[in-house]
Motif scaffolding. Sequence first.
Motif, PDB file in Angstrom:
ATOM      1  N   PHE A   1     -88.805   3.166 -52.755  1.00 22.57           N
ATOM      2  CA  PHE A   1     -88.247   2.139 -51.871  1.00 22.57           C
ATOM      3  C   PHE A   1     -88.740   2.337 -50.438  1.00 22.57           C
ATOM      4  O   PHE A   1     -89.135   1.376 -49.766  1.00 22.57           O
ATOM      5  CB  PHE A   1     -86.721   2.177 -51.944  1.00 22.57           C
ATOM      6  CG  PHE A   1     -86.039   1.202 -51.037  1.00 22.57           C
ATOM      7  CD1 PHE A   1     -86.187  -0.163 -51.207  1.00 22.57           C
ATOM      8  CD2 PHE A   1     -85.220   1.648 -50.007  1.00 22.57           C
ATOM      9  CE1 PHE A   1     -85.543  -1.074 -50.377  1.00 22.57           C
ATOM     10  CE2 PHE A   1     -84.570   0.757 -49.178  1.00 22.57           C
ATOM     11  CZ  PHE A   1     -84.736  -0.607 -49.361  1.00 22.57           C
TER      12      PHE A   1
ATOM     13  N   LEU B   1     -92.480   4.715 -59.130  1.00 21.18           N
ATOM     14  CA  LEU B   1     -91.715   3.922 -60.098  1.00 21.18           C
ATOM     15  C   LEU B   1     -92.150   4.243 -61.529  1.00 21.18           C
ATOM     16  O   LEU B   1     -91.312   4.277 -62.438  1.00 21.18           O
ATOM     17  CB  LEU B   1     -91.834   2.427 -59.793  1.00 21.18           C
ATOM     18  CG  LEU B   1     -91.118   1.977 -58.520  1.00 21.18           C
ATOM     19  CD1 LEU B   1     -91.477   0.531 -58.185  1.00 21.18           C
ATOM     20  CD2 LEU B   1     -89.609   2.135 -58.645  1.00 21.18           C
TER      21      LEU B   1
ATOM     22  N   THR C   1     -89.519  -8.138 -54.006  1.00 21.51           N
ATOM     23  CA  THR C   1     -89.703  -6.826 -54.634  1.00 21.51           C
ATOM     24  C   THR C   1     -88.905  -5.758 -53.902  1.00 21.51           C
ATOM     25  O   THR C   1     -88.216  -4.941 -54.533  1.00 21.51           O
ATOM     26  CB  THR C   1     -91.199  -6.442 -54.653  1.00 21.51           C
ATOM     27  OG1 THR C   1     -91.924  -7.454 -55.355  1.00 21.51           O
ATOM     28  CG2 THR C   1     -91.421  -5.088 -55.305  1.00 21.51           C
ATOM     29  N   THR C   2     -88.975  -5.773 -52.592  1.00 20.85           N
ATOM     30  CA  THR C   2     -88.251  -4.783 -51.798  1.00 20.85           C
ATOM     31  C   THR C   2     -86.747  -4.903 -52.002  1.00 20.85           C
ATOM     32  O   THR C   2     -86.050  -3.890 -52.134  1.00 20.85           O
ATOM     33  CB  THR C   2     -88.621  -4.925 -50.308  1.00 20.85           C
ATOM     34  OG1 THR C   2     -90.047  -4.813 -50.167  1.00 20.85           O
ATOM     35  CG2 THR C   2     -87.955  -3.853 -49.466  1.00 20.85           C
TER      36      THR C   2
ATOM     37  N   SER D   1     -88.833  -4.021 -61.529  1.00 21.04           N
ATOM     38  CA  SER D   1     -89.214  -3.415 -60.250  1.00 21.04           C
ATOM     39  C   SER D   1     -90.643  -2.905 -60.302  1.00 21.04           C
ATOM     40  O   SER D   1     -91.442  -3.141 -59.380  1.00 21.04           O
ATOM     41  CB  SER D   1     -88.260  -2.269 -59.905  1.00 21.04           C
ATOM     42  OG  SER D   1     -86.953  -2.745 -59.713  1.00 21.04           O
TER      43      SER D   1
ATOM     44  N   ILE E   1     -86.850   7.237 -56.778  1.00 17.27           N
ATOM     45  CA  ILE E   1     -86.811   5.793 -56.482  1.00 17.27           C
ATOM     46  C   ILE E   1     -86.482   5.526 -55.015  1.00 17.27           C
ATOM     47  O   ILE E   1     -86.904   4.498 -54.477  1.00 17.27           O
ATOM     48  CB  ILE E   1     -85.900   5.004 -57.452  1.00 17.27           C
ATOM     49  CG1 ILE E   1     -84.444   5.431 -57.350  1.00 17.27           C
ATOM     50  CG2 ILE E   1     -86.431   5.099 -58.873  1.00 17.27           C
ATOM     51  CD1 ILE E   1     -83.487   4.582 -58.182  1.00 17.27           C
TER      52      ILE E   1
ATOM     53  N   TYR F   1     -85.602  -1.575 -64.070  1.00 14.45           N
ATOM     54  CA  TYR F   1     -86.686  -0.637 -63.777  1.00 14.45           C
ATOM     55  C   TYR F   1     -88.045  -1.257 -64.062  1.00 14.45           C
ATOM     56  O   TYR F   1     -88.969  -1.147 -63.245  1.00 14.45           O
ATOM     57  CB  TYR F   1     -86.518   0.661 -64.585  1.00 14.45           C
ATOM     58  CG  TYR F   1     -85.660   1.683 -63.882  1.00 14.45           C
ATOM     59  CD1 TYR F   1     -86.229   2.700 -63.138  1.00 14.45           C
ATOM     60  CD2 TYR F   1     -84.272   1.624 -63.959  1.00 14.45           C
ATOM     61  CE1 TYR F   1     -85.457   3.641 -62.486  1.00 14.45           C
ATOM     62  CE2 TYR F   1     -83.479   2.556 -63.305  1.00 14.45           C
ATOM     63  CZ  TYR F   1     -84.075   3.556 -62.577  1.00 14.45           C
ATOM     64  OH  TYR F   1     -83.298   4.474 -61.927  1.00 14.45           O
TER      65      TYR F   1
ATOM     66  N   VAL G   1     -85.865  -3.633 -55.674  1.00  9.00           N
ATOM     67  CA  VAL G   1     -85.926  -2.169 -55.743  1.00  9.00           C
ATOM     68  C   VAL G   1     -84.807  -1.565 -54.902  1.00  9.00           C
ATOM     69  O   VAL G   1     -84.155  -0.595 -55.322  1.00  9.00           O
ATOM     70  CB  VAL G   1     -87.312  -1.646 -55.306  1.00  9.00           C
ATOM     71  CG1 VAL G   1     -87.318  -0.126 -55.199  1.00  9.00           C
ATOM     72  CG2 VAL G   1     -88.393  -2.117 -56.277  1.00  9.00           C
TER      73      VAL G   1
END
Length: 148
Positions: free
Chosen positions: A140, A88, A9-10, A61, A136, A58, A13
């Motif tokens: 993050f 997000l 996920t990190t 994420s 965003i 998007y 993003v």
Amino acid sequence: MLHALQVFTTVIVGVMVGVEFCVAVFVNAIMNALPGDNGQLGRSHGGRLLGAVMPFWYFTSLGLAAIWAVATWGEQGSALVVTAVGLLVVSVLMSVLVLVPINNRGKTWTPENRPSDWEQQTRRWDRYHYLRVAVIVGAFAFLVGALV
């Protein structure tokens, strides 16, 4: 498995943030410096290309971050992930309500059919895009904070 989700996920993003930051700071500056109608044509092409990819990015994420938030609910760092999810959501809402409508118009423009206010619409998109990039980047940063 959870750690893999967190790292994946990190990364997803983070790469999205990198692309959007690059568009805001470099690509648009390059397009604006091109002679004649080339910048507007380049922006139209970019709107078609990125307009086709970014919605999936998007929502992916957001979905991955939401799964992370649910999976770690109540644990240390979960508030950071929930905050990232909230940011997000804001970025998706900004996109759908403001940026996508402008992009949908702009991606069809040619020097022959563009409206007389195309430059104002482009500058409006740029301003909202800068704001979305800030949102965003914040998401993050919260995900990285939760990961470490």
